[in-house]
Design a protein around this motif. Structure first.
Motif, PDB file in Angstrom:
ATOM      1  N   GLU A 247      14.897  14.706 -25.168  1.00  0.00           N
ATOM      2  CA  GLU A 247      15.826  14.275 -26.349  1.00  0.00           C
ATOM      3  C   GLU A 247      15.214  13.227 -27.259  1.00  0.00           C
ATOM      4  OE1 GLU A 247      18.525  16.315 -26.775  1.00  0.00           O
ATOM      5  OE2 GLU A 247      17.897  17.332 -24.938  1.00  0.00           O
ATOM      6  N   GLU A 248      14.366  12.455 -27.056  1.00  0.00           N
ATOM      7  CA  GLU A 248      13.838  11.691 -27.751  1.00  0.00           C
ATOM      8  C   GLU A 248      12.202  11.414 -27.490  1.00  0.00           C
ATOM      9  OE1 GLU A 248      14.831   7.407 -25.931  1.00  0.00           O
ATOM     10  OE2 GLU A 248      16.361   8.427 -27.067  1.00  0.00           O
ATOM     11  N   ALA A 249      11.607  11.006 -28.295  1.00  0.00           N
ATOM     12  CA  ALA A 249      10.081  11.023 -28.256  1.00  0.00           C
ATOM     13  C   ALA A 249       9.778   9.987 -26.981  1.00  0.00           C
ATOM     14  CB  ALA A 249       9.273  10.400 -29.492  1.00  0.00           C
ATOM     15  N   PRO A 250       8.743  10.221 -26.245  1.00  0.00           N
ATOM     16  CA  PRO A 250       8.451   9.395 -25.024  1.00  0.00           C
ATOM     17  C   PRO A 250       7.836   8.175 -25.587  1.00  0.00           C
ATOM     18  CG  PRO A 250       6.690  11.243 -25.204  1.00  0.00           C
ATOM     19  CD  PRO A 250       7.995  11.560 -26.115  1.00  0.00           C
ATOM     20  N   ALA A 251       7.902   6.915 -24.853  1.00  0.00           N
ATOM     21  CA  ALA A 251       7.254   5.864 -25.137  1.00  0.00           C
ATOM     22  C   ALA A 251       5.853   6.004 -24.959  1.00  0.00           C
ATOM     23  CB  ALA A 251       7.766   4.860 -24.285  1.00  0.00           C
ATOM     24  N   LEU A 252       4.873   6.213 -25.831  1.00  0.00           N
ATOM     25  CA  LEU A 252       3.815   6.166 -25.948  1.00  0.00           C
ATOM     26  C   LEU A 252       2.985   5.425 -27.009  1.00  0.00           C
ATOM     27  CD1 LEU A 252       3.470  10.063 -25.920  1.00  0.00           C
ATOM     28  CD2 LEU A 252       2.962   8.641 -23.882  1.00  0.00           C
ATOM     29  N   PRO A 253       1.832   4.930 -26.707  1.00  0.00           N
ATOM     30  CA  PRO A 253       1.102   3.990 -27.718  1.00  0.00           C
ATOM     31  C   PRO A 253       0.780   4.901 -28.996  1.00  0.00           C
ATOM     32  CG  PRO A 253      -0.281   4.056 -25.420  1.00  0.00           C
ATOM     33  CD  PRO A 253       0.873   5.347 -25.528  1.00  0.00           C
TER      34      PRO A 253
ATOM     35  N   PHE B 240       5.030  27.871 -30.626  1.00  0.00           N
ATOM     36  CA  PHE B 240       5.407  26.516 -31.020  1.00  0.00           C
ATOM     37  C   PHE B 240       3.932  25.467 -30.896  1.00  0.00           C
ATOM     38  CE2 PHE B 240       9.303  28.357 -30.726  1.00  0.00           C
ATOM     39  CZ  PHE B 240      10.157  27.676 -31.669  1.00  0.00           C
ATOM     40  N   PRO B 241       2.956  25.807 -31.718  1.00  0.00           N
ATOM     41  CA  PRO B 241       1.785  24.956 -31.466  1.00  0.00           C
ATOM     42  C   PRO B 241       1.854  23.463 -31.232  1.00  0.00           C
ATOM     43  CG  PRO B 241       1.476  26.234 -33.359  1.00  0.00           C
ATOM     44  CD  PRO B 241       3.169  26.295 -33.389  1.00  0.00           C
ATOM     45  N   THR B 242       0.954  22.953 -30.366  1.00  0.00           N
ATOM     46  CA  THR B 242       1.062  21.578 -29.805  1.00  0.00           C
ATOM     47  C   THR B 242       0.291  20.767 -30.857  1.00  0.00           C
ATOM     48  OG1 THR B 242       0.994  22.152 -27.505  1.00  0.00           O
ATOM     49  CG2 THR B 242       0.058  20.039 -28.366  1.00  0.00           C
ATOM     50  N   LEU B 243       1.013  19.902 -31.519  1.00  0.00           N
ATOM     51  CA  LEU B 243       0.507  18.839 -32.266  1.00  0.00           C
ATOM     52  C   LEU B 243      -0.247  17.629 -31.611  1.00  0.00           C
ATOM     53  CD1 LEU B 243       3.551  18.880 -34.746  1.00  0.00           C
ATOM     54  CD2 LEU B 243       1.170  20.157 -34.970  1.00  0.00           C
ATOM     55  N   ARG B 244       0.529  17.197 -30.600  1.00  0.00           N
ATOM     56  CA  ARG B 244       0.017  16.016 -29.715  1.00  0.00           C
ATOM     57  C   ARG B 244       0.168  16.074 -28.315  1.00  0.00           C
ATOM     58  NH1 ARG B 244       1.987   9.598 -29.884  1.00  0.00           N
ATOM     59  NH2 ARG B 244       0.139   8.815 -28.548  1.00  0.00           N
ATOM     60  N   LEU B 245      -0.963  15.973 -27.450  1.00  0.00           N
ATOM     61  CA  LEU B 245      -0.720  16.279 -26.022  1.00  0.00           C
ATOM     62  C   LEU B 245      -1.322  15.096 -25.050  1.00  0.00           C
ATOM     63  CD1 LEU B 245      -0.295  18.265 -23.913  1.00  0.00           C
ATOM     64  CD2 LEU B 245      -2.540  19.056 -24.141  1.00  0.00           C
ATOM     65  N   VAL B 246      -0.216  14.665 -24.273  1.00  0.00           N
ATOM     66  CA  VAL B 246      -0.378  13.545 -23.536  1.00  0.00           C
ATOM     67  C   VAL B 246      -0.224  13.688 -22.146  1.00  0.00           C
ATOM     68  CG1 VAL B 246       0.136  11.069 -23.034  1.00  0.00           C
ATOM     69  CG2 VAL B 246       0.123  11.949 -25.521  1.00  0.00           C
ATOM     70  N   ARG B 247      -1.055  13.528 -21.031  1.00  0.00           N
ATOM     71  CA  ARG B 247      -0.995  13.786 -19.649  1.00  0.00           C
ATOM     72  C   ARG B 247      -0.266  12.543 -19.379  1.00  0.00           C
ATOM     73  NH1 ARG B 247      -5.843  16.428 -16.708  1.00  0.00           N
ATOM     74  NH2 ARG B 247      -6.733  14.432 -17.024  1.00  0.00           N
TER      75      ARG B 247
ATOM     76  N   SER C 230      -1.875  21.698  -4.893  1.00  0.00           N
ATOM     77  CA  SER C 230      -0.790  20.636  -4.120  1.00  0.00           C
ATOM     78  C   SER C 230      -0.199  19.578  -4.950  1.00  0.00           C
ATOM     79  CB  SER C 230      -1.123  20.382  -2.769  1.00  0.00           C
ATOM     80  OG  SER C 230      -2.245  19.540  -2.827  1.00  0.00           O
ATOM     81  N   VAL C 231      -0.998  18.966  -5.997  1.00  0.00           N
ATOM     82  CA  VAL C 231      -1.034  17.904  -6.913  1.00  0.00           C
ATOM     83  C   VAL C 231      -0.373  18.551  -8.316  1.00  0.00           C
ATOM     84  CG1 VAL C 231      -1.878  15.845  -8.060  1.00  0.00           C
ATOM     85  CG2 VAL C 231      -2.556  16.683  -5.736  1.00  0.00           C
ATOM     86  N   GLU C 232       0.953  17.754  -8.675  1.00  0.00           N
ATOM     87  CA  GLU C 232       1.310  18.117  -9.993  1.00  0.00           C
ATOM     88  C   GLU C 232       0.838  17.379 -10.983  1.00  0.00           C
ATOM     89  OE1 GLU C 232       6.037  19.231  -8.737  1.00  0.00           O
ATOM     90  OE2 GLU C 232       5.481  16.948  -9.413  1.00  0.00           O
ATOM     91  N   LYS C 233       0.567  17.823 -12.250  1.00  0.00           N
ATOM     92  CA  LYS C 233       0.235  17.191 -13.401  1.00  0.00           C
ATOM     93  C   LYS C 233       1.263  17.574 -14.488  1.00  0.00           C
ATOM     94  CE  LYS C 233      -3.691  18.220 -11.129  1.00  0.00           C
ATOM     95  NZ  LYS C 233      -3.782  19.154 -10.101  1.00  0.00           N
ATOM     96  N   GLU C 234       1.633  16.337 -15.266  1.00  0.00           N
ATOM     97  CA  GLU C 234       2.649  16.298 -16.116  1.00  0.00           C
ATOM     98  C   GLU C 234       2.295  15.959 -17.465  1.00  0.00           C
ATOM     99  OE1 GLU C 234       7.262  14.676 -17.019  1.00  0.00           O
ATOM    100  OE2 GLU C 234       6.222  13.973 -15.391  1.00  0.00           O
ATOM    101  N   TYR C 235       2.523  16.969 -18.242  1.00  0.00           N
ATOM    102  CA  TYR C 235       2.311  16.762 -19.703  1.00  0.00           C
ATOM    103  C   TYR C 235       3.307  16.443 -20.672  1.00  0.00           C
ATOM    104  CZ  TYR C 235      -2.287  18.605 -17.923  1.00  0.00           C
ATOM    105  OH  TYR C 235      -3.486  18.769 -17.270  1.00  0.00           O
ATOM    106  N   TYR C 236       3.314  15.603 -21.558  1.00  0.00           N
ATOM    107  CA  TYR C 236       4.008  15.571 -22.856  1.00  0.00           C
ATOM    108  C   TYR C 236       3.478  16.202 -23.920  1.00  0.00           C
ATOM    109  CZ  TYR C 236       6.653  11.975 -20.260  1.00  0.00           C
ATOM    110  OH  TYR C 236       7.530  11.208 -19.111  1.00  0.00           O
ATOM    111  N   ALA C 237       3.995  17.446 -24.593  1.00  0.00           N
ATOM    112  CA  ALA C 237       3.641  17.782 -25.811  1.00  0.00           C
ATOM    113  C   ALA C 237       4.717  17.846 -26.993  1.00  0.00           C
ATOM    114  CB  ALA C 237       3.279  19.318 -25.459  1.00  0.00           C
ATOM    115  N   GLN C 238       4.067  17.334 -28.191  1.00  0.00           N
ATOM    116  CA  GLN C 238       4.838  17.290 -29.299  1.00  0.00           C
ATOM    117  C   GLN C 238       4.473  18.783 -30.182  1.00  0.00           C
ATOM    118  OE1 GLN C 238       3.846  14.615 -32.255  1.00  0.00           O
ATOM    119  NE2 GLN C 238       5.817  14.683 -33.028  1.00  0.00           N
ATOM    120  N   VAL C 239       5.421  19.633 -30.297  1.00  0.00           N
ATOM    121  CA  VAL C 239       5.211  20.800 -30.687  1.00  0.00           C
ATOM    122  C   VAL C 239       5.775  20.979 -32.191  1.00  0.00           C
ATOM    123  CG1 VAL C 239       5.185  21.868 -28.476  1.00  0.00           C
ATOM    124  CG2 VAL C 239       7.150  21.953 -29.620  1.00  0.00           C
TER     125      VAL C 239
END
Length: 198
Positions: free
Chosen positions: A112-118, A156-163, A67-76
């Motif tokens: 469309e553009e890279a997310p604002a991440l550290p 399209f393998p994942t290079l960077r993965l951020v939850r 019931s709880v969504e988990k969103e990930y940003y993946a750079q592929v």
């Protein structure tokens, strides 16, 4: 009184407090957590982002529920086409530890553009190695290394993965390694029409 924390887990740390080898960086190096604190779920050593920690074991089951969504940003690796996004949305077959698993339909969109991440502690690579794409995947399940297996399966393998999000809690504005103590977890966000991918 139980205590609850949100952490932006940096690259290179394991989601535990004790390691069998001194070479592994553990969560206790980031903050003086109280005795009995446990991580709810895990992010592997190379993955980053939102990790919830608590002294209340009863919350863990709620967080891990469908019931709880988990969103990930993946750079592929590569310029991911709409067809691959469609396959990810509809569900694909991946291999888990013991068997083949059909992933549930989920929300997937190209950013469309890279997310604002550290900045990551270790660089991914530079433009000389070819283009990359950023995608957002919102899941309601969490098999071992699921996102990495999904993107690899469609080529399209994942290079960077951020939850980035669990329920309505996000890492927006947090620095890598930052820990915030919270009164409770605001988890229950309405699960959207995930089959539509929207």
């Amino acid at each position: 009184m139980h205590r609850h924390f949100i952490l932006f887990k940096p690259y290179g740390y394991v989601s535990q407090f004790v390691s069998e080898t001194k070479k592994k960086k553990v969560l206790g190096e980031l903050y003086d957590f109280p005795e009995g604190t446990m991580a709810i779920g895990r992010l592997d050593e190379a993955s980053e982002g939102l990790l919830l920690l608590t002294t209340d074991g009863k919350i863990s089951e709620q967080v891990r529920s469908s019931s709880v969504e988990k969103e990930y940003y993946a750079q592929v690796d590569g310029l991911i086409p709409e067809e691959a996004l469609r396959q990810l949305r509809e569900g694909i077959e991946i291999r888990t530890e013991k068997e083949l698993h059909q992933t549930r339909p989920c929300q997937v969109r190209k950013l469309e553009e890279a997310p604002a991440l550290p900045e990551r502690a270790r660089n991914i690579r530079d433009a000389r190695h070819g283009p990359t794409s950023w995608i957002s995947l919102t899941l309601t399940e969490g098999k071992f290394r699921q996102v990495r297996k999904m993107t690899a399966t469609v080529g399209f393998p994942t290079l960077r993965l951020v939850r980035a999000r669990i329920g309505s809690m996000t890492v927006a504005g947090m620095a890598a390694g930052e820990v915030l103590e919270v009164e409770s977890f605001a988890l229950v966000a309405p699960v959207g029409d995930i089959a539509s991918g929207g």
